[in-house]
Motif scaffolding. Structure first.
Motif, PDB file in Angstrom:
ATOM      1  N   ARG A 135       0.875  -1.190   0.000  1.00 38.96           N
ATOM      2  CA  ARG A 135       0.000   0.000   0.000  1.00 38.96           C
ATOM      3  C   ARG A 135       0.903   1.229   0.000  1.00 38.96           C
ATOM      4  O   ARG A 135       1.685   1.443   0.928  1.00 38.96           O
ATOM      5  CB  ARG A 135      -0.909   0.017   1.230  1.00 38.96           C
ATOM      6  CG  ARG A 135      -1.959  -1.089   1.245  1.00 38.96           C
ATOM      7  CD  ARG A 135      -2.934  -0.857   2.394  1.00 38.96           C
ATOM      8  NE  ARG A 135      -3.712   0.359   2.179  1.00 38.96           N
ATOM      9  CZ  ARG A 135      -4.125   1.177   3.163  1.00 38.96           C
ATOM     10  NH1 ARG A 135      -3.805   0.918   4.425  1.00 38.96           N
ATOM     11  NH2 ARG A 135      -4.843   2.238   2.889  1.00 38.96           N
ATOM     12  N   VAL A 136       0.787   2.018  -1.041  1.00 39.12           N
ATOM     13  CA  VAL A 136       1.686   3.157  -1.234  1.00 39.12           C
ATOM     14  C   VAL A 136       0.875   4.453  -1.303  1.00 39.12           C
ATOM     15  O   VAL A 136      -0.114   4.539  -2.039  1.00 39.12           O
ATOM     16  CB  VAL A 136       2.508   3.002  -2.536  1.00 39.12           C
ATOM     17  CG1 VAL A 136       3.388   4.222  -2.766  1.00 39.12           C
ATOM     18  CG2 VAL A 136       3.362   1.728  -2.465  1.00 39.12           C
ATOM     19  N   GLY A 137       1.295   5.427  -0.505  1.00 39.81           N
ATOM     20  CA  GLY A 137       0.710   6.755  -0.607  1.00 39.81           C
ATOM     21  C   GLY A 137       1.330   7.505  -1.764  1.00 39.81           C
ATOM     22  O   GLY A 137       2.548   7.507  -1.928  1.00 39.81           O
ATOM     23  N   ILE A 138       0.497   8.112  -2.596  1.00 42.99           N
ATOM     24  CA  ILE A 138       1.003   8.868  -3.744  1.00 42.99           C
ATOM     25  C   ILE A 138       0.441  10.286  -3.703  1.00 42.99           C
ATOM     26  O   ILE A 138      -0.563  10.559  -3.046  1.00 42.99           O
ATOM     27  CB  ILE A 138       0.612   8.212  -5.087  1.00 42.99           C
ATOM     28  CG1 ILE A 138      -0.914   8.158  -5.239  1.00 42.99           C
ATOM     29  CG2 ILE A 138       1.235   6.832  -5.220  1.00 42.99           C
ATOM     30  CD1 ILE A 138      -1.379   7.780  -6.633  1.00 42.99           C
ATOM     31  N   GLU A 139       1.121  11.168  -4.414  1.00 38.98           N
ATOM     32  CA  GLU A 139       0.594  12.527  -4.590  1.00 38.98           C
ATOM     33  C   GLU A 139      -0.467  12.458  -5.687  1.00 38.98           C
ATOM     34  O   GLU A 139      -0.197  12.678  -6.866  1.00 38.98           O
ATOM     35  CB  GLU A 139       1.727  13.484  -4.941  1.00 38.98           C
ATOM     36  CG  GLU A 139       2.716  13.663  -3.805  1.00 38.98           C
ATOM     37  CD  GLU A 139       3.647  14.825  -4.043  1.00 38.98           C
ATOM     38  OE1 GLU A 139       3.240  15.984  -3.791  1.00 38.98           O
ATOM     39  OE2 GLU A 139       4.780  14.587  -4.493  1.00 38.98           O
ATOM     40  N   ASP A 140      -1.692  12.164  -5.262  1.00 39.10           N
ATOM     41  CA  ASP A 140      -2.776  11.950  -6.212  1.00 39.10           C
ATOM     42  C   ASP A 140      -3.118  13.206  -7.002  1.00 39.10           C
ATOM     43  O   ASP A 140      -3.724  13.123  -8.074  1.00 39.10           O
ATOM     44  CB  ASP A 140      -4.022  11.422  -5.493  1.00 39.10           C
ATOM     45  CG  ASP A 140      -4.346  12.192  -4.219  1.00 39.10           C
ATOM     46  OD1 ASP A 140      -3.395  12.517  -3.474  1.00 39.10           O
ATOM     47  OD2 ASP A 140      -5.526  12.451  -3.941  1.00 39.10           O
ATOM     48  N   TRP A 141      -2.715  14.376  -6.516  1.00 39.57           N
ATOM     49  CA  TRP A 141      -2.925  15.613  -7.267  1.00 39.57           C
ATOM     50  C   TRP A 141      -1.836  15.836  -8.312  1.00 39.57           C
ATOM     51  O   TRP A 141      -1.898  16.794  -9.063  1.00 39.57           O
ATOM     52  CB  TRP A 141      -2.946  16.815  -6.327  1.00 39.57           C
ATOM     53  CG  TRP A 141      -4.041  16.800  -5.310  1.00 39.57           C
ATOM     54  CD1 TRP A 141      -5.088  15.942  -5.229  1.00 39.57           C
ATOM     55  CD2 TRP A 141      -4.184  17.706  -4.213  1.00 39.57           C
ATOM     56  NE1 TRP A 141      -5.879  16.238  -4.159  1.00 39.57           N
ATOM     57  CE2 TRP A 141      -5.352  17.326  -3.507  1.00 39.57           C
ATOM     58  CE3 TRP A 141      -3.459  18.800  -3.754  1.00 39.57           C
ATOM     59  CZ2 TRP A 141      -5.801  17.999  -2.381  1.00 39.57           C
ATOM     60  CZ3 TRP A 141      -3.906  19.474  -2.623  1.00 39.57           C
ATOM     61  CH2 TRP A 141      -5.061  19.083  -1.944  1.00 39.57           C
ATOM     62  N   HIS A 142      -0.839  14.953  -8.346  1.00 39.08           N
ATOM     63  CA  HIS A 142       0.327  15.236  -9.183  1.00 39.08           C
ATOM     64  C   HIS A 142       0.802  14.059 -10.025  1.00 39.08           C
ATOM     65  O   HIS A 142       1.175  14.242 -11.181  1.00 39.08           O
ATOM     66  CB  HIS A 142       1.483  15.726  -8.299  1.00 39.08           C
ATOM     67  CG  HIS A 142       2.691  16.150  -9.060  1.00 39.08           C
ATOM     68  ND1 HIS A 142       3.728  15.286  -9.349  1.00 39.08           N
ATOM     69  CD2 HIS A 142       3.028  17.345  -9.609  1.00 39.08           C
ATOM     70  CE1 HIS A 142       4.649  15.932 -10.039  1.00 39.08           C
ATOM     71  NE2 HIS A 142       4.261  17.177 -10.207  1.00 39.08           N
ATOM     72  N   LEU A 143       0.818  12.850  -9.477  1.00 37.77           N
ATOM     73  CA  LEU A 143       1.472  11.720 -10.137  1.00 37.77           C
ATOM     74  C   LEU A 143       0.712  11.319 -11.401  1.00 37.77           C
ATOM     75  O   LEU A 143      -0.464  10.952 -11.355  1.00 37.77           O
ATOM     76  CB  LEU A 143       1.568  10.531  -9.184  1.00 37.77           C
ATOM     77  CG  LEU A 143       2.360   9.328  -9.703  1.00 37.77           C
ATOM     78  CD1 LEU A 143       3.838   9.699  -9.881  1.00 37.77           C
ATOM     79  CD2 LEU A 143       2.228   8.149  -8.742  1.00 37.77           C
ATOM     80  N   ALA A 144       1.415  11.319 -12.538  1.00 39.76           N
ATOM     81  CA  ALA A 144       0.811  10.980 -13.825  1.00 39.76           C
ATOM     82  C   ALA A 144       0.427   9.505 -13.883  1.00 39.76           C
ATOM     83  O   ALA A 144       1.050   8.650 -13.253  1.00 39.76           O
ATOM     84  CB  ALA A 144       1.784  11.319 -14.960  1.00 39.76           C
ATOM     85  N   GLU A 145      -0.590   9.198 -14.691  1.00 37.70           N
ATOM     86  CA  GLU A 145      -1.102   7.829 -14.782  1.00 37.70           C
ATOM     87  C   GLU A 145      -0.056   6.867 -15.321  1.00 37.70           C
ATOM     88  O   GLU A 145      -0.012   5.705 -14.914  1.00 37.70           O
ATOM     89  CB  GLU A 145      -2.346   7.791 -15.685  1.00 37.70           C
ATOM     90  CG  GLU A 145      -3.090   6.467 -15.665  1.00 37.70           C
ATOM     91  CD  GLU A 145      -3.651   6.116 -14.301  1.00 37.70           C
ATOM     92  OE1 GLU A 145      -3.710   4.904 -13.986  1.00 37.70           O
ATOM     93  OE2 GLU A 145      -4.028   7.042 -13.543  1.00 37.70           O
ATOM     94  N   ILE A 146       0.815   7.321 -16.214  1.00 38.82           N
ATOM     95  CA  ILE A 146       1.835   6.419 -16.753  1.00 38.82           C
ATOM     96  C   ILE A 146       2.758   5.913 -15.655  1.00 38.82           C
ATOM     97  O   ILE A 146       3.170   4.748 -15.662  1.00 38.82           O
ATOM     98  CB  ILE A 146       2.651   7.116 -17.877  1.00 38.82           C
ATOM     99  CG1 ILE A 146       3.620   6.107 -18.526  1.00 38.82           C
ATOM    100  CG2 ILE A 146       3.396   8.340 -17.355  1.00 38.82           C
ATOM    101  CD1 ILE A 146       4.336   6.667 -19.748  1.00 38.82           C
ATOM    102  N   TYR A 147       3.051   6.768 -14.657  1.00 43.53           N
ATOM    103  CA  TYR A 147       3.904   6.338 -13.550  1.00 43.53           C
ATOM    104  C   TYR A 147       3.135   5.446 -12.581  1.00 43.53           C
ATOM    105  O   TYR A 147       3.703   4.516 -11.989  1.00 43.53           O
ATOM    106  CB  TYR A 147       4.482   7.551 -12.832  1.00 43.53           C
ATOM    107  CG  TYR A 147       5.334   8.425 -13.725  1.00 43.53           C
ATOM    108  CD1 TYR A 147       6.296   7.867 -14.559  1.00 43.53           C
ATOM    109  CD2 TYR A 147       5.177   9.802 -13.747  1.00 43.53           C
ATOM    110  CE1 TYR A 147       7.074   8.657 -15.385  1.00 43.53           C
ATOM    111  CE2 TYR A 147       5.951  10.605 -14.566  1.00 43.53           C
ATOM    112  CZ  TYR A 147       6.895  10.030 -15.388  1.00 43.53           C
ATOM    113  OH  TYR A 147       7.659  10.817 -16.214  1.00 43.53           O
TER     114      TYR A 147
END
Length: 319
Positions: A135-147
């Motif tokens: 389970r990884v927290g991501i910057e959902d306002w920033h991280l592009a879908e390809i990544y």
């Protein structure tokens, strides 16, 4: 949530949040937040932004024990701002992996399709070294879908957004951040001193713009520049705009709304100058604004809303 006074302490605060929420790690992709958690400017100075564009070229993994793993482009590491190992170790004790982001034989710009291959290898290596990435927290306002797709394929991760949590952390400034903001404000103060000396009839908006940037660069370089609005005379009615060749006349107002950054922390101040002796109307307008400012200062105490200050200032000006 308290905000600490160093990148390492801020990683500890985020790690506590991750652990409490059952998250294994956080992937930081926004260059400003990588700087916030590591002290590395990565893709944030003017030259690198012009070269690469304002997008993700670096990634930071922070696990729920506050250990950090940083993926950096080789061009960023070669930059004098971030490249010295002694400087890096002072602000970031974690693992640093470097990929080739500028090579005439391979690529000159790390577009996402190219960078995702390096990201996948970095993620797989981290997982093989024992970093949990379920389970990884991501910057959902920033991280592009390809990544996001790249990480899913490389580690089988599921994601939870942490953008709001980082925003909450950043609302309170640490001592190092306040120092950066003070230095950015000193740069603008210095620039306004230059502007005041050049606010003379016959000079132009471009003259002031050039002198402020030349003097500020010479004093605070190498990445020191002043941007913002430079308007005068009838152009002041538009409130903002770029500097033009318009030359100043006596009693012109010159409105300068300037911004500067120190270590990527921004300051923004606005000042108005008068060329020569001000008119009676200008003096009257200045007096009204001083009274309105004093009324605002009376309300500056804990519990007061920004809207209440705004309304008090408006009432004083209308009165």
């Amino acid at each position: 949530m308290a905000t600490k006074n160093s990148p390492g302490e801020r990683r500890e605060v985020l790690a506590e949040f991750l652990a409490n929420g059952g998250l294994d790690a956080a992937l930081i992709s926004n260059p400003k937040h990588i700087f916030y958690f590591t002290g590395f400017p990565s893709n944030l100075n003017m030259y690198l932004t012009l070269m690469k564009g304002p997008r993700s070229t670096s990634f930071l993994l922070i696990d729920n024990e506050a250990k950090g793993h940083l993926l950096l482009g080789g061009f960023e590491v070669s930059n004098p701002w971030v490249g010295k190992k002694s400087t890096r170790k002072k602000v970031f004790e974690g693992e640093v992996t470097v990929y080739s982001d500028y090579d005439l034989r391979e690529t000159m710009i790390a577009y996402p399709n190219y960078l995702s291959r390096h990201l996948a290898k970095w993620i797989r290596d981290a997982k093989s070294e024992g970093v949990r990435l379920g389970r990884v927290g991501i910057e959902d306002w920033h991280l592009a879908e390809i990544y996001r797709d790249t990480i899913r394929r490389a580690a089988g991760s599921t994601f939870e957004g942490v953008s709001e949590e980082i925003l909450r952390m950043r609302r309170t400034k640490g001592g190092d951040e306040i120092d950066n903001l003070k230095k950015a404000t000193q740069m603008i103060d210095y620039a306004y001193g230059v502007a005041k000396r050049n606010a003379r009839a016959g000079k132009s908006e471009l003259d002031i713009y050039r002198e402020m940037n030349y003097r500020t660069f010479a004093k605070y370089g190498p990445f020191a520049w002043i941007i913002g609005d430079h308007v005068s005379g009838e152009r002041s009615l538009a409130v903002g705009g770029w500097a033009t060749p318009r030359r100043f006349r006596k009693t012109d107002t010159i409105v300068l709304d300037l911004q500067a950054a120190h270590n990527n922390y921004w300051s923004d101040l606005c000042r108005t100058f008068v060329v020569g002796k001000p008119s009676k109307k200008q003096v009257r307008a200045h007096d009204v604004l001083i009274k309105a400012k004093e009324r605002a200062e009376e309300l500056l105490e804990p519990g007061t809303k920004g809207s209440e200050i705004y309304e008090a200032v408006t009432r004083e000006i209308e009165r």
